[in-house]
Design a protein around this motif. Structure first.
Motif, PDB file in Angstrom:
ATOM      1  N   ILE A  75      37.919  17.255  60.033  1.00  8.31           N
ATOM      2  CA  ILE A  75      39.067  17.090  59.427  1.00  8.31           C
ATOM      3  C   ILE A  75      39.313  16.744  57.421  1.00  8.31           C
ATOM      4  O   ILE A  75      40.312  16.753  57.523  1.00  8.31           O
ATOM      5  N   LEU A  84      43.349  24.279  63.241  1.00  8.19           N
ATOM      6  CA  LEU A  84      43.356  23.233  63.612  1.00  8.19           C
ATOM      7  C   LEU A  84      45.291  23.437  64.334  1.00  8.19           C
ATOM      8  O   LEU A  84      45.388  22.962  65.095  1.00  8.19           O
ATOM      9  N   ALA A 100      46.335  13.836  65.866  1.00 13.06           N
ATOM     10  CA  ALA A 100      44.848  13.981  65.298  1.00 13.06           C
ATOM     11  C   ALA A 100      44.434  12.395  65.006  1.00 13.06           C
ATOM     12  O   ALA A 100      44.825  11.847  64.697  1.00 13.06           O
TER      13      ALA A 100
END
Length: 205
Positions: A75, A84, A100
């Motif tokens: 990320i 994502l 996340a």
């Protein structure tokens, strides 16, 4: 206890449809750059379809120098946001919430030159390679790295973020006197790094 298992509850402003939570575990289904793959989506889709209320993704590394393993979810780059977002859309289509998990491996990162609070001896902690001690300015920069990762999670549609502060990774390394022997503000107050990350994430997100 079981009377409330399927009742909703709240984490902050987010309502979770039931009290079944899938915890984070790295499965190695991401791409070589940490990108979301069809295999990774299928893995989480099965869990969402089963009726779990909240899924916490596997650890997603916030910086290229914080990667823990090959084929780990990333990320750290805006280019990863569309993948994502696709993962979030699939999971949420079943009414499941998704969080996340943000991580930086610090001295445990599997990179050419790991970094950490202090260049500690192998006597106390066996990193893959001797870490480079971060400067005060670099630590401040890493706070912003976590914040930008949280912003990417928000942009992708995640309901929550979780900071990975265990298993001897970067946040833990700042908290522990075995791995943090700094004399600057991040050593005088070993909680300062994670406190700043939390405060800045809340401010920006």
């Amino acid at each position: 206890m079981f009377d409330t298992l399927f009742e909703p509850f709240r984490i902050g402003r987010v309502e979770i449809p039931n009290r079944l939570v899938m915890s984070s575990m790295v499965v190695g289904y991401a791409g070589i750059r940490g990108e979301v793959t069809d295999q990774l989506i299928s893995y989480y889709e099965v869990r969402a379809r089963s009726g779990v209320g909240l899924i916490v993704t596997e650890a997603a590394y916030v910086s290229s120098d914080g990667r823990l393993a090959s084929y780990e979810l990333g990320i750290y780059d805006d280019d990863l946001i569309p993948g994502l977002a696709r993962l979030v859309d699939v999971v949420r289509s079943y009414g499941t919430r998704i969080s996340a998990q943000l991580v930086h491996g610090g001295i445990q990162a599997r990179v050419q030159q790991p970094v950490g609070p202090s260049a500690i001896s192998r006597k106390y902690f066996p990193p893959l390679k001797t870490p480079k001690e971060l400067s005060t300015e670099e630590v401040e920069g890493l706070v912003e790295v976590f914040v930008r990762a949280a912003l990417r999670a928000k942009q992708a549609g995640f309901d929550l973020v979780e900071l990975h502060g265990t298993h001897g990774y970067l946040i833990t390394q700042f908290l522990s006197p075995l791995t943090n022997r700094r004399t600057d503000k991040y050593g005088v107050d070993r909680t300062l790094f994670v406190v700043e990350v939390i405060q800045r994430v809340k401010e920006r997100c």
